[in-house]
Design an enzyme around this catalytic site. Structure first.
Site, PDB file in Angstrom:
ATOM      1  N   ASN A   1      40.335 -12.474  65.132  1.00  0.00           N
ATOM      2  CA  ASN A   1      40.272 -11.053  65.472  1.00  0.00           C
ATOM      3  C   ASN A   1      39.828 -10.994  66.936  1.00  0.00           C
ATOM      4  O   ASN A   1      38.874 -11.663  67.313  1.00  0.00           O
ATOM      5  CB  ASN A   1      39.244 -10.367  64.560  1.00  0.00           C
ATOM      6  CG  ASN A   1      39.046  -8.903  64.902  1.00  0.00           C
ATOM      7  OD1 ASN A   1      39.845  -8.313  65.616  1.00  0.00           O
ATOM      8  ND2 ASN A   1      37.976  -8.329  64.383  1.00  0.00           N
ATOM      9  N   GLY A   2      40.544 -10.221  67.769  1.00  0.00           N
ATOM     10  CA  GLY A   2      40.181 -10.140  69.190  1.00  0.00           C
ATOM     11  C   GLY A   2      41.403 -10.353  70.057  1.00  0.00           C
ATOM     12  O   GLY A   2      42.542 -10.317  69.565  1.00  0.00           O
TER      13      GLY A   2
ATOM     14  N   LYS B   1      40.285   1.188  61.412  1.00  0.00           N
ATOM     15  CA  LYS B   1      38.975   1.777  61.165  1.00  0.00           C
ATOM     16  C   LYS B   1      37.967   1.364  62.233  1.00  0.00           C
ATOM     17  O   LYS B   1      37.217   2.165  62.746  1.00  0.00           O
ATOM     18  CB  LYS B   1      38.486   1.328  59.784  1.00  0.00           C
ATOM     19  CG  LYS B   1      37.146   1.905  59.374  1.00  0.00           C
ATOM     20  CD  LYS B   1      37.265   3.375  59.072  1.00  0.00           C
ATOM     21  CE  LYS B   1      35.949   4.035  58.745  1.00  0.00           C
ATOM     22  NZ  LYS B   1      36.037   5.495  58.870  1.00  0.00           N
TER      23      LYS B   1
ATOM     24  N   ARG C   1      40.552  -1.209  57.253  1.00  0.00           N
ATOM     25  CA  ARG C   1      40.454  -1.301  58.708  1.00  0.00           C
ATOM     26  C   ARG C   1      41.780  -0.995  59.382  1.00  0.00           C
ATOM     27  O   ARG C   1      41.833  -0.796  60.594  1.00  0.00           O
ATOM     28  CB  ARG C   1      40.007  -2.720  59.111  1.00  0.00           C
ATOM     29  CG  ARG C   1      38.607  -3.060  58.657  1.00  0.00           C
ATOM     30  CD  ARG C   1      38.370  -4.546  58.732  1.00  0.00           C
ATOM     31  NE  ARG C   1      38.372  -5.048  60.082  1.00  0.00           N
ATOM     32  CZ  ARG C   1      37.287  -5.296  60.803  1.00  0.00           C
ATOM     33  NH1 ARG C   1      36.105  -5.063  60.292  1.00  0.00           N
ATOM     34  NH2 ARG C   1      37.376  -5.777  62.015  1.00  0.00           N
TER      35      ARG C   1
ATOM     36  N   CYS D   1      42.337  -6.089  63.081  1.00  0.00           N
ATOM     37  CA  CYS D   1      42.428  -7.324  62.295  1.00  0.00           C
ATOM     38  C   CYS D   1      41.148  -7.543  61.487  1.00  0.00           C
ATOM     39  O   CYS D   1      40.059  -7.215  61.946  1.00  0.00           O
ATOM     40  CB  CYS D   1      42.610  -8.519  63.214  1.00  0.00           C
ATOM     41  SG  CYS D   1      44.055  -8.387  64.249  1.00  0.00           S
TER      42      CYS D   1
ATOM     43  N   HIS E   1      45.216  29.981  79.530  1.00  0.00           N
ATOM     44  CA  HIS E   1      45.413  29.287  80.808  1.00  0.00           C
ATOM     45  C   HIS E   1      46.513  28.227  80.702  1.00  0.00           C
ATOM     46  O   HIS E   1      46.511  27.243  81.428  1.00  0.00           O
ATOM     47  CB  HIS E   1      44.096  28.653  81.264  1.00  0.00           C
ATOM     48  CG  HIS E   1      43.015  29.665  81.508  1.00  0.00           C
ATOM     49  ND1 HIS E   1      43.074  30.581  82.536  1.00  0.00           N
ATOM     50  CD2 HIS E   1      41.888  29.943  80.810  1.00  0.00           C
ATOM     51  CE1 HIS E   1      42.006  31.358  82.478  1.00  0.00           C
ATOM     52  NE2 HIS E   1      41.272  31.003  81.435  1.00  0.00           N
TER      53      HIS E   1
ATOM     54  N   TRP F   1      46.528  -6.431  62.736  1.00  0.00           N
ATOM     55  CA  TRP F   1      46.873  -5.153  63.360  1.00  0.00           C
ATOM     56  C   TRP F   1      47.481  -5.544  64.706  1.00  0.00           C
ATOM     57  O   TRP F   1      46.785  -5.996  65.606  1.00  0.00           O
ATOM     58  CB  TRP F   1      45.602  -4.319  63.533  1.00  0.00           C
ATOM     59  CG  TRP F   1      45.803  -2.915  63.971  1.00  0.00           C
ATOM     60  CD1 TRP F   1      46.189  -1.854  63.191  1.00  0.00           C
ATOM     61  CD2 TRP F   1      45.586  -2.378  65.283  1.00  0.00           C
ATOM     62  NE1 TRP F   1      46.228  -0.713  63.938  1.00  0.00           N
ATOM     63  CE2 TRP F   1      45.866  -1.001  65.223  1.00  0.00           C
ATOM     64  CE3 TRP F   1      45.192  -2.928  66.506  1.00  0.00           C
ATOM     65  CZ2 TRP F   1      45.758  -0.167  66.327  1.00  0.00           C
ATOM     66  CZ3 TRP F   1      45.084  -2.098  67.609  1.00  0.00           C
ATOM     67  CH2 TRP F   1      45.371  -0.728  67.504  1.00  0.00           C
TER      68      TRP F   1
ATOM     69  N   LYS G   1      41.585  15.402  62.809  1.00  0.00           N
ATOM     70  CA  LYS G   1      41.765  15.072  61.387  1.00  0.00           C
ATOM     71  C   LYS G   1      43.190  15.390  60.945  1.00  0.00           C
ATOM     72  O   LYS G   1      43.822  14.610  60.264  1.00  0.00           O
ATOM     73  CB  LYS G   1      40.806  15.871  60.492  1.00  0.00           C
ATOM     74  CG  LYS G   1      39.361  15.467  60.468  1.00  0.00           C
ATOM     75  CD  LYS G   1      39.055  14.139  59.835  1.00  0.00           C
ATOM     76  CE  LYS G   1      39.082  13.052  60.868  1.00  0.00           C
ATOM     77  NZ  LYS G   1      37.814  12.641  61.419  1.00  0.00           N
TER      78      LYS G   1
ATOM     79  N   GLU H   1      45.730  12.858  62.437  1.00  0.00           N
ATOM     80  CA  GLU H   1      45.700  11.475  61.945  1.00  0.00           C
ATOM     81  C   GLU H   1      46.078  11.343  60.482  1.00  0.00           C
ATOM     82  O   GLU H   1      46.735  10.380  60.109  1.00  0.00           O
ATOM     83  CB  GLU H   1      44.382  10.762  62.249  1.00  0.00           C
ATOM     84  CG  GLU H   1      43.172  11.272  61.530  1.00  0.00           C
ATOM     85  CD  GLU H   1      41.887  10.556  61.939  1.00  0.00           C
ATOM     86  OE1 GLU H   1      41.925   9.353  62.177  1.00  0.00           O
ATOM     87  OE2 GLU H   1      40.849  11.230  61.997  1.00  0.00           O
TER      88      GLU H   1
ATOM     89  N   GLU I   1      37.715  18.261  66.441  1.00  0.00           N
ATOM     90  CA  GLU I   1      37.639  17.392  65.263  1.00  0.00           C
ATOM     91  C   GLU I   1      38.653  17.828  64.190  1.00  0.00           C
ATOM     92  O   GLU I   1      39.309  16.996  63.571  1.00  0.00           O
ATOM     93  CB  GLU I   1      36.205  17.399  64.703  1.00  0.00           C
ATOM     94  CG  GLU I   1      35.981  16.586  63.450  1.00  0.00           C
ATOM     95  CD  GLU I   1      36.252  15.086  63.603  1.00  0.00           C
ATOM     96  OE1 GLU I   1      36.487  14.614  64.723  1.00  0.00           O
ATOM     97  OE2 GLU I   1      36.269  14.406  62.568  1.00  0.00           O
TER      98      GLU I   1
END
Ligand code: F6R
Length: 594
Positions: A97-98, A589, A27, A2, A490, A71, A471, A474, A467
Site C-alpha cells: 500500500n503506498g 475510505k 476502504r 489499497c 453571483h 485501488w 454526500k 458521492e 456536506e
C-alpha cells in the site's frame, strides 16, 4: 485505498485471508488477490470483488499467506496489475500500500540487470529488488531493497522457503495483530478484528519479522519494543445488524455516538477539558486542518470556536496547506481526521510540527498515525465506520469540537449552562430526525430524478450545505453543489430552472431573513425548492415546494440535526437510484496517498 493483510499460524490461511480481505472492502478497491505458501508460492488475483475471487479458488492447504485489495494508481485495474506481485522466479511475493516515487528509474535498472516485469505497477519493483538482494535472509533483503526506495509503503513480504512474514512501513499505516494460534499483518484494525483485538502499531522505518509464535521489530538495525494496544471495538461493530447498508446503520447509530463521545469527555455536569496543548493562555488564533467531510467539520468548528472562545479561526484544506507561508506564532492547530491516516492531513501535521506549532488531533482511530505524531489527541467514539461516506464520524467530530470549545469558552456562564443542557439533549433531537425518515424518503424520491442539485445555507449552516452536496454526489452520483446562499446570484443563477432543484437549509439564527429572501429569488428562477427548517416555521411552508422539519435546537447545534437529515436524504436518493451505497465507485475510505 489499497488494503493489505498477512497471516501465519496453525490454521488454514486461505479462508482467513479472504475473510480479512472482505473486511478491507470498505476502504474502496478494484482488484484483489492472495499469495499462499504451499508448494512454493501460489498466487490468485484478478480485477474482481473478493467474493468473486473466492469462487474461483481451489482449496489451498498452506497456513501462511498474504492478501491485497487494490485501488488503482499506477496502471488500470487488471489481473496483471493486481497484487500480490512476484519476483522473476516466483519465490518472493509482495503486497503493498503506498506509492514508489522512483519506480521508473528502479525498473529501468532492474530490467537492464535481467529482471522481467509483467505489470504496469510501481509495486512490482519491490519483489525484484528483494530478489536482487536475497541470499537466504528475507529480512536483510527487504531492508536492502527499502534503502533503494523513495516513496511511501506498507508492505508484507513472503518468501518461498522461509516460514515468516516480513512487514515494513513508511508513511502508510501498518499493524501487527497478535492472535491466538498465529499472528497477522494488516493495514488496519477492522481487517483482523474477527481474530484478535491485540495490535501493535508500527512506526515509520520499522521492519518486523512475524512468525506464528514470535514478533520481532527492528529499526535502523536495532531491536525496538512497540507497545501492544487493546482495541475496544467489537466484531459486532463491523456488521450490518439488520440494516440494508452500513451507511444506514451508521446514520442510525448517531444518537449513541453522541452519547458515547460526550460521555467520554463529560463525566461531570461540565465539559471541562484539561488539554496540555490548550493550556497556554497566550493562544491568539486557531488553525483547523482536514480533508473532505472532516474539512466541513473544521468549517463548522470555525463558527463554534469563534463564538465561544472569541479568537479567530482559519479552517483550511489539509491538501492545500503548506503551499504558502504561514504565520503561526501563538496559533494552536487542530487536525481533524476520522481515519487518522489521510496522507494530506498527516503531511500538514508534520509541516506544523516542523515550524513548532502545537497540534491537537481529533481522530476516531486509536493508535493511528495522526494520534502518534500530534502533540495531543482527542478520540471520538464513533466506532468503526465501514461505509465509505462519512456520517457518524462527522457528528462525533462535531461533538469533540463542541466539548473543546465549551471547555475553554469565554462566554457568560448562563449562556454556557444553556448550551451544555442542550448538548445533553442532542441524542434525543437526532433521534427525532431519524424518526422523520419517511418524509426524507419522499423527498429523496423526488430528488432521484434530477442530475443537478444545489444545496444552500448561510453562516454555520453553509458548511452543512457543502456536506449535504458532498454526500449526495458521492453516494447517489448526482452532480450537486453546496453554496453560500448569498453567492448564488453571483454566477450559479445562470444554472437555475425547473431542472435544478435547490435544497435550502434554514436555521433560526441571524441568517434567517436573508435566507427567506434567497429562497424567493431561487423560486423566481423556476427551481423547485426543498427547505430543511425548524419545526413550527410557518413562514417557510408558503415559500418552499416541500419542507422537511428538524427539531428546534440552539442555532449553534443546528448543523447536527441538519446534517443528519441530509445524510438520510442522500442515502434514500442513492437507494432509489440503485447505487452501490457503501462502496461508491472510485472512492476509498482511508486516503493514504496525496
Ligand atoms: C466523505 C468522506 C471523505 C473523508 C475524507 C477525510 O464522505 O468520507 O471526504 O471525510 O477523505 O478522511 P479522514 O477524516 O479519515 O481524514
Amino acid at each position: 485505498m489499497c488494503g493489505i493483510v498477512g497471516y501465519i499460524g496453525d490454521k488454514l490461511a486461505q479462508p482467513i485471508l479472504l475473510n480479512c480481505l472482505s473486511k478491507l472492502e470498505y476502504r474502496g478497491y478494484d482488484s484483489c488477490g492472495i499469495a499462499m505458501l504451499s508448494n512454493g508460492i501460489e498466487v490468485y488475483k484478478d480485477a474482481v470483488r473478493v467474493e468473486a475471487l473466492r469462487k474461483t479458488l481451489p482449496q489451498i492447504k498452506g497456513t501462511t499467506g498474504i492478501g491485497h485489495t487494490r485501488w488503482a494508481t499506477h496502471g488500470k485495474p487488471s489481473k496483471l496489475n493486481a497484487h500480490p506481485h512476484l519476483d522473476c522466479n516466483g519465490n518472493i511475493a509482495v503486497v503493498h500500500n503506498g506509492i514508489i516515487n522512483n519506480f521508473q528509474q528502479l525498473k529501468r535498472q532492474l530490467i537492464s540487470e535481467g529482471h522481467n516485469f509483467v505489470s504496469e505497477t510501481d509495486t512490482e519493483v519491490m519483489p525484484h529488488l528483494i530478489e536482487k538482494y536475497y541470499d537466504g535472509n528475507l529480512e536483510k533483503a527487504v531492508e536492502a531493497a527499502l534503502r533503494d526506495i523513495e516513496g511511501s509503503y506498507a508492505i508484507i513480504v513472503l518468501a518461498a522457503n522461509e516460514p515468516k512474514l516480513v512487514v515494513a512501513r513508511k508513511d502508510c499505516p501498518l499493524i501487527i495483530g497478535i492472535g491466538d494460534r498465529g499472528n497477522f499483518g494488516a493495514s488496519d484494525v477492522p481487517a483482523i478484528l474477527d481474530y484478535t483485538n491485540r495490535v501493535i502499531y508500527l512506526e515509520d522505518g520499522d521492519i518486523g519479522v512475524v512468525t506464528k509464535d514470535s514478533i520481532k521489530i527492528r529499526r535502523d538495525g536495532a531491536e525496538v519494543d512497540r507497545k501492544e494496544h487493546k482495541i475496544l471495538w467489537s466484531i459486532k461493530d463491523d456488521q450490518k445488524a439488520g440494516y440494508e447498508h452500513f451507511m444506514l446503520k451508521e446514520i442510525h447509530e448517531q444518537p449513541k455516538v453522541i452519547r458515547d463521545t460526550l460521555g467520554e469527555y463529560t463525566r461531570e455536569a461540565e465539559p471541562v477539558a484539561d488539554l496540555a496543548v490548550m493550556r497556554d493562555s497566550g493562544i491568539e488564533s486557531m488553525l483547523m486542518l482536514a480533508c473532505g467531510s472532516s474539512y466541513h467539520v473544521a468549517m463548522i468548528g470555525k463558527y463554534i470556536v469563534e463564538e465561544l472562545l472569541g479568537i479567530p479561526v482559519r479552517a483550511e484544506l489539509a491538501s492545500e496547506f503548506g503551499y504558502f507561508n504561514q504565520t503561526l506564532a501563538k496559533t494552536r492547530a487542530i487536525a481533524i481526521t476520522q481515519s487518522g491516516e489521510t496522507a494530506d492531513t498527516i503531511k500538514a501535521i508534520k509541516r506544523l510540527k516542523e515550524v513548532r506549532c502545537k497540534v491537537l488531533a481529533i481522530t476516531n482511530v486509536v493508535g493511528s498515525t495522526a494520534s502518534r505524531i500530534a502533540d495531543q489527541t482527542i478520540y471520538t467514539r464513533a466506532g468503526p465506520e465501514i461505509s465509505v461516506a462519512a456520517t457518524k464520524s462527522f457528528i462525533a467530530q462535531l461533538m469533540a469540537l463542541y466539548w473543546l470549545a465549551m471547555s475553554y469558552s469565554r462566554i457568560d456562564s448562563r449562556r454556557l449552562t444553556d448550551l451544555i443542557l442542550e448538548l445533553r439533549h442532542l441524542p434525543t433531537k437526532v433521534q427525532q430526525v431519524l424518526d422523520n425518515e419517511d418524509k426524507l424518503m419522499e423527498n429523496a424520491t423526488f430528488l432521484s430524478g434530477y442530475e443537478n442539485v444545489f444545496f444552500i445555507g448561510r453562516g454555520i449552516n453553509f458548511p452543512v450545505a457543502l456536506e449535504g452536496a458532498l454526500k449526495l454526489k458521492e453516494v447517489a452520483y448526482i452532480h450537486s453543489e453546496g453554496y453560500a446562499a448569498g453567492e448564488l446570484k453571483h454566477g450559479p443563477f445562470a444554472l437555475l430552472g425547473s431542472n435544478t432543484p435547490v435544497i435550502a437549509i434554514v436555521a433560526h439564527d441571524n441568517t434567517y431573513e436573508a435566507m427567506l429572501t434567497n429562497i424567493k429569488e431561487v423560486r423566481a428562477r423556476g427551481s423547485p425548492v426543498m427547505a430543511l427548517a425548524e419545526e413550527g416555521d410557518e413562514a417557510i411552508e408558503d415559500l418552499a415546494d416541500s419542507v422537511v422539519t428538524v427539531p428546534e435546537v440552539d442555532p449553534m447545534f443546528s448543523p447536527v440535526v441538519n446534517t443528519v437529515a441530509l445524510q438520510l436524504l442522500a442515502y434514500y436518493t442513492a437507494k432509489k437510484r440503485d447505487c452501490p451505497i457503501d462502496f461508491p465507485r472510485n472512492l476509498a475510505k482511508s486516503v493514504t496517498v496525496e
